[in-house]
Write an enzyme that holds these catalytic residues in place. Sequence first.
Site, PDB file in Angstrom:
ATOM      1  N   ALA A  15       0.804  -1.228   0.000  1.00 16.54           N
ATOM      2  CA  ALA A  15       0.000   0.000   0.000  1.00 16.54           C
ATOM      3  C   ALA A  15       0.836   1.278   0.000  1.00 16.54           C
ATOM      4  O   ALA A  15       0.735   2.106  -0.911  1.00 16.54           O
ATOM      5  CB  ALA A  15      -0.950  -0.014   1.193  1.00 16.54           C
ATOM      6  N   ARG A  26       2.960  10.143 -11.243  1.00 20.05           N
ATOM      7  CA  ARG A  26       1.976  11.088 -11.781  1.00 20.05           C
ATOM      8  C   ARG A  26       2.566  12.492 -11.883  1.00 20.05           C
ATOM      9  O   ARG A  26       2.220  13.255 -12.786  1.00 20.05           O
ATOM     10  CB  ARG A  26       0.742  11.135 -10.881  1.00 20.05           C
ATOM     11  N   SER A  45       0.358  -4.161  -4.139  1.00 24.32           N
ATOM     12  CA  SER A  45      -0.868  -3.356  -4.080  1.00 24.32           C
ATOM     13  C   SER A  45      -2.113  -4.211  -3.844  1.00 24.32           C
ATOM     14  O   SER A  45      -3.051  -4.223  -4.641  1.00 24.32           O
ATOM     15  CB  SER A  45      -1.022  -2.545  -5.366  1.00 24.32           C
ATOM     16  N   CYS A  49      -6.146  -6.663   4.488  1.00 21.74           N
ATOM     17  CA  CYS A  49      -7.330  -6.700   5.357  1.00 21.74           C
ATOM     18  C   CYS A  49      -8.379  -7.675   4.823  1.00 21.74           C
ATOM     19  O   CYS A  49      -9.233  -8.137   5.581  1.00 21.74           O
ATOM     20  CB  CYS A  49      -7.949  -5.314   5.464  1.00 21.74           C
ATOM     21  N   ARG A  76       3.568   1.465 -16.162  1.00 24.29           N
ATOM     22  CA  ARG A  76       3.608   2.896 -15.858  1.00 24.29           C
ATOM     23  C   ARG A  76       5.042   3.365 -15.618  1.00 24.29           C
ATOM     24  O   ARG A  76       5.271   4.346 -14.928  1.00 24.29           O
ATOM     25  CB  ARG A  76       2.731   3.185 -14.636  1.00 24.29           C
ATOM     26  N   ASN A 314      -2.112   3.923   2.766  1.00 18.11           N
ATOM     27  CA  ASN A 314      -2.401   4.538   1.478  1.00 18.11           C
ATOM     28  C   ASN A 314      -2.269   6.051   1.535  1.00 18.11           C
ATOM     29  O   ASN A 314      -1.767   6.683   0.593  1.00 18.11           O
ATOM     30  CB  ASN A 314      -3.798   4.125   1.003  1.00 18.11           C
ATOM     31  N   TYR A 435     -31.795  11.053  10.239  1.00 18.14           N
ATOM     32  CA  TYR A 435     -32.727  10.165  10.940  1.00 18.14           C
ATOM     33  C   TYR A 435     -33.858   9.714  10.026  1.00 18.14           C
ATOM     34  O   TYR A 435     -34.452  10.507   9.300  1.00 18.14           O
ATOM     35  CB  TYR A 435     -33.347  10.853  12.158  1.00 18.14           C
ATOM     36  N   TRP A 443     -33.346   9.555  18.493  1.00 18.55           N
ATOM     37  CA  TRP A 443     -32.085   9.943  19.128  1.00 18.55           C
ATOM     38  C   TRP A 443     -31.062   8.866  18.776  1.00 18.55           C
ATOM     39  O   TRP A 443     -31.150   7.739  19.254  1.00 18.55           O
ATOM     40  CB  TRP A 443     -32.226  10.050  20.647  1.00 18.55           C
ATOM     41  N   ARG A 451     -25.222  12.496  25.533  1.00 19.89           N
ATOM     42  CA  ARG A 451     -26.056  13.100  26.589  1.00 19.89           C
ATOM     43  C   ARG A 451     -25.696  12.529  27.959  1.00 19.89           C
ATOM     44  O   ARG A 451     -25.581  13.258  28.941  1.00 19.89           O
ATOM     45  CB  ARG A 451     -27.530  12.838  26.288  1.00 19.89           C
TER      46      ARG A 451
END
Length: 462
Positions: A15, A26, A45, A49, A76, A314, A435, A443, A451
């Site tokens: 990564a 680039r 690459s 996970c 590339r 990344n 919501y 809530w 809260r």
Amino acid sequence: MGNGTERLVVVGGDAAGMSAASQARRLKGPAELEITAFERGHFTSYSACGIPYWIGGLVGGRDELIARTPEEHRARDIDLRTRTEVVELDLAGQRVRARDLESGAEYWTAYDKLVLATGARPVRPRLPGIGAHGVHGVQTLDDGQRLMADLERTAGRRAVVVGAGYIGVEMAEALLGRGFEVTVLHRGEQPMSTLDPDMGGLVHSAMNRMGIRTVARAEVTEILTDGEGRARAVTTAAGEEYPADVVVLGIGVEPRTALARAAGLPLGESGGLLTDLSMRVRGHENIWSGGDCVEVLDLVAGRMRHIPLGTHANKHGQVIGSGVGGGYATFPGVVGTAVSKVCDLEIARTGLRERDALSVGLRFVTATISSTNTAGYYPEAAEMTVKMLAERRTGRLLGVQIVGGAGSAKRVDIAAVALTAGMTVEQVVSLDLGYAPPFSPVWDPVLVAARRAVSAVRAAGV
């Protein structure tokens, strides 16, 4: 190449390394920047996970985890050399010594700019039998391929997972899905030490309901082997023996920084490389580092930590590539956000746990609430528990942990943004969240926890 061409060498092809190489390309063409990348494995690459989901059969095949192949990188104008390991850094001579793992041949490659993205390696405790056949760490795609091949040729169906962090829990579920009888041995009071024990207890209950056996406070002492040198059981300090046809190490990972250490580069307490905000290695203008081999700034605790995640890697690569390519970017730090799941139970955390807050001297209050992930009357509403930590005097949000049904875990992103912004729990209560009954109670559980935390801060006083 012309005389004005700079030479970039990248050590590590996943990564961070290949994101850096791609971003640099680039910004600068081959006439301006020659890029050579070394990768000790076969693949580049890819999503580490995703390995547990491949093992568990949720992902159709290995190649689905690969974002960009070596051939695509080479197309590339990146000279990518797989199965090649860098074995020495010569900082004074600005060159690296590489070894072709197929032929054994070694050679030096010069650089003007160097990127170290050597990643992390699974923790392997020094125990008798730890190197036996059938004992697997799961960090790279090569690791995953070896484990998959072993599972397919192993006649027995008993698996022992050592450790109950993210990888341990995810691998336990994957192995269960493949028809194995799974035992998880972990040293803590509860699984998922990234959570406080009270929240980890919810994960423990869910794993037991699934049929995964979990053994707490289990200190592994030996991997027993058969006459052919293959693992057959795992023993603990309590004298227990757990039969195993395959053993998976989910103890965690440590930065792979032996090269950096040997070269005298600066390392932090965890052994990870130390960089500045632009991911330059401290004290070295022409060396950058990123991914699982570095330490990053914890914005909540205000200290450097090793937090190996693909999201960070990344981003590091993009920042490094910008710097190498003549641009400018920074990586300011993290708040420690992570999510996982065990079957239908989603697990999330961000910010500090209780022991994290205590370790940096913060005085805090906690608030824990139980709610539902949707309106309680909506079909298939599932339970959801939210725990929130707030600084005692100021009410500053310090951390959030969430365990619950579908739609629970990604709510942690609300808290991640609030932590990054330095918000108080009182400010969190006022957030204008979306919501509708299929998505949330009127809530939202995060607001309910906020809260409760506001009340706890007020009750605690100064």
